[in-house]
Design a protein around this motif. Structure first.
Motif, short mmCIF file in Angstrom:
data_model
loop_
_atom_site.label_atom_id
_atom_site.label_comp_id
_atom_site.label_asym_id
_atom_site.label_seq_id
_atom_site.Cartn_x
_atom_site.Cartn_y
_atom_site.Cartn_z
N UNK A 1 -15.92 -5.93 -20.67
CA UNK A 1 -15.28 -4.62 -20.57
C UNK A 1 -14.37 -4.54 -19.37
N UNK A 2 -14.92 -4.86 -18.22
CA UNK A 2 -14.20 -4.73 -16.96
C UNK A 2 -14.25 -6.06 -16.22
N UNK A 3 -13.21 -6.91 -16.35
CA UNK A 3 -11.84 -6.53 -16.72
C UNK A 3 -11.39 -6.89 -18.14
N UNK A 4 -12.24 -7.55 -18.97
CA UNK A 4 -11.78 -8.10 -20.23
C UNK A 4 -10.99 -7.16 -21.12
N UNK A 5 -11.64 -6.10 -21.61
CA UNK A 5 -10.96 -5.16 -22.51
C UNK A 5 -9.96 -4.28 -21.78
N UNK A 6 -10.17 -4.06 -20.49
CA UNK A 6 -9.17 -3.32 -19.71
C UNK A 6 -7.85 -4.09 -19.72
N UNK A 7 -7.93 -5.41 -19.51
CA UNK A 7 -6.73 -6.25 -19.54
C UNK A 7 -6.17 -6.34 -20.96
N UNK A 8 -7.05 -6.57 -21.94
CA UNK A 8 -6.59 -6.73 -23.31
C UNK A 8 -5.89 -5.45 -23.81
N UNK A 9 -6.52 -4.30 -23.58
CA UNK A 9 -5.92 -3.04 -24.03
C UNK A 9 -4.61 -2.76 -23.31
N UNK B 1 -11.38 1.86 -18.51
CA UNK B 1 -11.98 1.91 -17.17
C UNK B 1 -12.83 3.16 -16.99
N UNK B 2 -12.32 4.31 -17.43
CA UNK B 2 -13.08 5.56 -17.31
C UNK B 2 -14.39 5.49 -18.10
N UNK B 3 -14.31 5.00 -19.34
CA UNK B 3 -15.51 4.93 -20.18
C UNK B 3 -16.57 4.05 -19.52
N UNK B 4 -16.15 2.93 -18.95
CA UNK B 4 -17.09 2.01 -18.31
C UNK B 4 -17.83 2.71 -17.18
N UNK C 1 -37.92 -3.43 -15.00
CA UNK C 1 -37.18 -2.45 -15.78
C UNK C 1 -35.74 -2.35 -15.29
N UNK C 2 -35.50 -2.56 -14.00
CA UNK C 2 -34.14 -2.47 -13.46
C UNK C 2 -33.21 -3.45 -14.18
N UNK C 3 -33.70 -4.65 -14.48
CA UNK C 3 -32.90 -5.63 -15.20
C UNK C 3 -32.63 -5.17 -16.63
N UNK C 4 -33.65 -4.61 -17.28
CA UNK C 4 -33.48 -4.13 -18.65
C UNK C 4 -32.48 -2.97 -18.71
N UNK C 5 -32.56 -2.05 -17.77
CA UNK C 5 -31.63 -0.91 -17.74
C UNK C 5 -30.20 -1.41 -17.54
N UNK C 6 -30.03 -2.38 -16.66
CA UNK C 6 -28.71 -2.97 -16.41
C UNK C 6 -28.17 -3.63 -17.67
N UNK C 7 -28.99 -4.46 -18.30
CA UNK C 7 -28.56 -5.19 -19.49
C UNK C 7 -28.15 -4.25 -20.61
N UNK C 8 -28.96 -3.25 -20.87
CA UNK C 8 -28.66 -2.34 -21.98
C UNK C 8 -27.47 -1.43 -21.68
N UNK C 9 -27.22 -1.14 -20.42
CA UNK C 9 -26.11 -0.25 -20.07
C UNK C 9 -24.76 -0.85 -20.43
N UNK C 10 -24.56 -2.13 -20.18
CA UNK C 10 -23.26 -2.73 -20.44
C UNK C 10 -22.96 -2.78 -21.94
#
Length: 492
Positions: A44-52, A69-72, A137-146
């Motif tokens: 997403x950041x920077x991949x799709x930001x650059x692509x879009x 960028x805002x959505x991320x 849980x911190x790792x799980x929350x991070x993984x699912x957020x992206x």
């Protein structure tokens, strides 16, 4: 006298009995899961930001990149405040979890668990224990957020070049709350589709089918781009677009490789299948472009890459390598056909202005991936991931025919929910601010919407207000300081 290890204090970070390393923590799994999450975040950041920002017309480069960028950023705050537990917490409804923050130390440092993922036989006895990875849980929350963040960014691809940025700012938290969390809990968090055994290995339905259908629906309500933009919308930087696409492709190793929630055998199969299918799909799409249009298109190759990545996602760790090739052939040809042939003949598809064709690359490819997973899911691989014992695709007989039906029903739920809820959200947002930019902004583009241009030389039509945005300027005149005469020192 020779020194021994016992004579030295071991770093607390490596101490097997320290509070930093509890007995349940597997450092390898934890490291891979955080790396996988970071790879998905980079998509997403920077991949799709650059692509879009590169694939759109020059006058919309800043706006397209900014929507991503805002959505991320917006998803992050919503996710840890209420979104995570609505997707993976305790059940409120068969398709929804209870909203609560994921911010407290006590919650984040405990061993990760998806509390509603226990699976039972019909007689009530336990079939498969709840998902309980060996990291916090911190790792799980991070993984699912992206994953949640990239879904909103993919949806934005349908709305580029005309959606009111203020409307987008309201739309993002509403859609995350009332659409994404529903799909995530239903299919991943222990909801009714999870319990029924619908297979969605890494988001073919939760992410791609939902973003494709929601993007198409929102595009209907927002309305089309200006006539001039619809007629001609060339990318402003093809090479930079390829850089963004490359980050997207390589980041998919985390996308599919992280979903077993461990660095295990299934994770390795998933990463390999992901690349096999993406490469096959890209080559098929390019071949079709050469056969019918006489030229290979770089944009077409990127579209083929994306459809391959999307198609393999619901079955990445569930199918064999030969099936990944078959899925790549289908994902490189069927979405090509819907985009190049069906789209031009359909009045509905012509009427709705889906800027980047997200309906074809994500909705069609996501549905195709879910159905082919129902065909090719291999029993041994299913036993490594699916909570329902003896699961298999139709190709392997037995209960496979029922699995194919489950895949179709799961897809129909995601499609129906997103059409209805996305429409309601757009109508609500429309009561607050217009969904579409005013005509004067549509004519000018980035300069009118943001006061910035993607490739402006200094002073070349630039309306960047340095007094508001913090650029170096004279406080009194808001103009750049005059250059000092030759040989005269000027204070900075």
């Amino acid at each position: 006298k020779m020194s021994t290890a016992a004579d030295y204090n071991m770093s607390v970070g490596y101490s097997p009995n320290g509070i930093v390393v509890p007995p349940w923590l597997n450092k390898g799994d934890n490291a891979w899961q955080m790396i996988a999450a970071t790879l998905v975040g980079l998509q997403s950041m920077p991949g799709l930001v650059i692509l879009y920002g590169s694939i759109v017309k020059k006058k919309w480069a800043v706006n397209a990149a900014f929507m991503a960028l805002y959505a991320f950023a917006a998803v992050w705050l919503c996710w840890v405040t209420w979104g995570y537990n609505m997707s993976f917490g305790h059940q409120l409804l068969p398709f929804w979890g209870k909203a609560r923050p994921a911010l407290g130390q006590k919650f984040l440092l405990m061993q990760a668990v998806l509390p509603e993922s226990t699976h039972f036989f019909k007689d009530g006895s336990q079939e498969t224990a709840w998902i309980n990875p060996n990291y916090p849980m911190a790792t799980m929350v991070y993984f699912q957020c992206v994953f949640a963040a990239i879904t909103l960014i993919l949806l934005a691809g349908s709305l580029l070049g005309r959606m009111n940025i203020r409307a987008w700012m309201i739309f993002v938290p509403l859609w995350l709350t009332f659409s994404y969390t529903i799909g995530a809990f239903s299919l991943w968090g222990g909801g009714f589709l999870f319990q029924w055994g619908v297979m969605d290995y890494s988001g073919g339905y939760v992410i791609h089918l939902s973003s494709g259908i929601a993007g198409f629906t929102a595009a209907y309500w927002v309305g089309p781009r200006s006539t001039k933009d619809r007629e001609r919308f060339p990318p402003n930087n093809v090479l930079l677009m390829l850089a963004g696409a490359g980050i997207l492709w390589m980041g998919w190793a985390g996308f599919n490789g992280g979903d077993p929630y461990a660095a295990n055998l299934d994770s390795s199969i998933a990463v390999l299948n992901t690349n096999i299918c993406a490469a096959t799909s890209l080559l098929v799409w390019t071949s079709l472009d050469v056969i019918f249009f006489k030229k290979p298109s770089v944009i077409g190759a990127v579209q083929g890459m994306i459809t391959g990545l999307v198609c393999i996602t619901p079955g990445a760790g569930l199918v064999q390598g030969w099936a990944a090739i078959v899925m790549g052939i289908l994902s490189g040809s069927i979405p090509w056909f819907t985009m190049m042939v069906v789209h031009k003949r359909s009045k509905l598809l012509q009427r709705v202005d889906d800027t980047l064709g997200v309906f074809h690359t994500h909705a069609v490819a996501g549905f195709l991936g879910g159905v082919t997973t129902g065909l090719f899911a291999e029993p041994t691989l299913c036993s490594m991931f699916v909570p329902v014992t003896n699961s298999r695709g139709a190709f392997y007989g037995g209960s496979g025919g029922m699995q194919l039906l489950k895949q179709v029903v799961g897809a129909l739920f995601i499609v129906g929910w997103n059409v209805v809820v996305t429409s309601i959200i757009c109508l609500v947002v429309r009561l607050i601010v217009p969904l579409r930019m005013p005509e004067e902004e549509l004519v000018i583009g980035d300069d009118a919407v943001h006061g910035e241009e993607a490739y402006a030389l200094w002073g070349d039509g630039e309306k960047y207000d340095s007094s508001k945005h913090g650029w170096y300027s004279d406080n009194e005149t808001n103009q750049p300081r005059n250059r000092a005469p030759s040989g005269v020192t000027q204070d900075v």
